[in-house]
Scaffold this motif. Structure first.
Motif, mmCIF file in Angstrom:
data_model
loop_
_atom_site.group_PDB
_atom_site.id
_atom_site.type_symbol
_atom_site.label_atom_id
_atom_site.label_comp_id
_atom_site.label_asym_id
_atom_site.label_seq_id
_atom_site.Cartn_x
_atom_site.Cartn_y
_atom_site.Cartn_z
ATOM 1 N N GLY A 19 0.789 -1.111 0.047
ATOM 2 C CA GLY A 19 0.022 0.084 -0.117
ATOM 3 C C GLY A 19 0.643 1.181 0.083
ATOM 4 O O GLY A 19 0.324 2.194 0.742
ATOM 5 N N GLY A 20 1.935 1.294 -0.822
ATOM 6 C CA GLY A 20 2.763 2.646 -0.669
ATOM 7 C C GLY A 20 3.543 2.567 0.537
ATOM 8 O O GLY A 20 4.464 3.726 0.389
ATOM 9 N N LEU A 21 3.805 1.660 1.243
ATOM 10 C CA LEU A 21 4.581 1.816 2.384
ATOM 11 C C LEU A 21 5.731 0.491 2.367
ATOM 12 O O LEU A 21 5.332 -0.358 1.730
ATOM 13 N N HIS A 174 -3.673 -3.936 6.876
ATOM 14 C CA HIS A 174 -5.028 -3.454 7.035
ATOM 15 C C HIS A 174 -5.153 -2.189 5.948
ATOM 16 O O HIS A 174 -6.286 -1.945 5.417
ATOM 17 N N LEU A 175 -4.296 -1.184 6.037
ATOM 18 C CA LEU A 175 -4.259 0.114 5.238
ATOM 19 C C LEU A 175 -4.049 -0.575 3.646
ATOM 20 O O LEU A 175 -4.931 0.232 2.899
ATOM 21 N N ALA A 176 -3.452 -1.648 3.290
ATOM 22 C CA ALA A 176 -3.530 -1.945 1.692
ATOM 23 C C ALA A 176 -4.682 -2.402 1.466
ATOM 24 O O ALA A 176 -5.302 -2.461 0.394
ATOM 25 N N ALA A 177 -5.505 -3.254 2.386
ATOM 26 C CA ALA A 177 -6.879 -3.763 2.125
ATOM 27 C C ALA A 177 -7.821 -2.789 1.941
ATOM 28 O O ALA A 177 -9.030 -2.931 1.413
#
Length: 186
Positions: A19-21, A174-177
């Motif tokens: 997710g961009g991290l 969680h953030l990527a989802a």
């Protein structure tokens, strides 16, 4: 006779990108705790003259030539990336921390939002800009966090490094989802 093999706390972990991290293991070189003796002047330039770094002010870190000196408590600092200068023991308690601490790097535009789910700090750039340092809890794990332009350096006890990695990777998942999936055909 058995031969001991040195291993870092997170030696087998490859960088995780979601997710961009990006979460990766830091290998900063020597880590040394410096605790000033009572009466030693934290602001005196001769204290760490051999490093070219003055003692950091509360909540800050300083860098020069790949060496970092980060505030880590009242009259305390963590020296990252260099051996302490000779004679420092006259003004401060100097303790090797390389075997006791592990470093993680969290990078990316959403790093503040990801880390905010685990720490009780205001991570907005106006409150915790690059160059800031704080001792806090990473969920249940004591941590020293350094704010950088591209994200954060996080130092935790070696015995808790795997837990810190798991906490951060779970937040990243969680953030990527939550990110919208691309539409078919686009």
């Amino acid at each position: 006779m058995p031969e001991l093999i040195a291993r870092t706390a997170l030696q087998d972990e490859a960088a995780l990108q979601l997710g961009g991290l990006e979460l990766s293991v830091l290998t900063p070189g020597p880590l040394t705790g410096i605790a000033l003796y009572p009466g030693a002047a934290a602001g005196s330039d001769p204290l760490l003259a051999g490093l070219g770094l003055p003692f950091p002010s509360p909540g800050k870190f300083r860098e020069s030539n790949g060496v970092t000196l980060a505030w880590s408590g009242r009259d305390e600092a963590l020296l990252i990336g260099a051996e302490p200068p000779a004679g420092l023991e006259d003004q401060a308690a100097v303790t090797a921390q390389s075997g006791g601490l592990a470093g993680l790097a969290l990078r990316g535009q959403a790093a503040a939002g990801a880390l905010a789910r685990l720490v009780a700090l205001d991570l907005r750039p106006s409150a915790f800009p690059p160059g800031s340092a704080a001792r806090t809890g990473l969920n249940h794990i004591p941590a020293l966090i350094l704010a950088r332009d591209e994200g954060y350096d996080i130092f935790v006890f070696r015995s808790m490094a795997r837990s810190a990695w798991n906490e951060l990777s779970e937040v990243m998942q969680h953030l990527a989802a939550r990110q919208p999936a691309p539409l078919p055909g686009r």
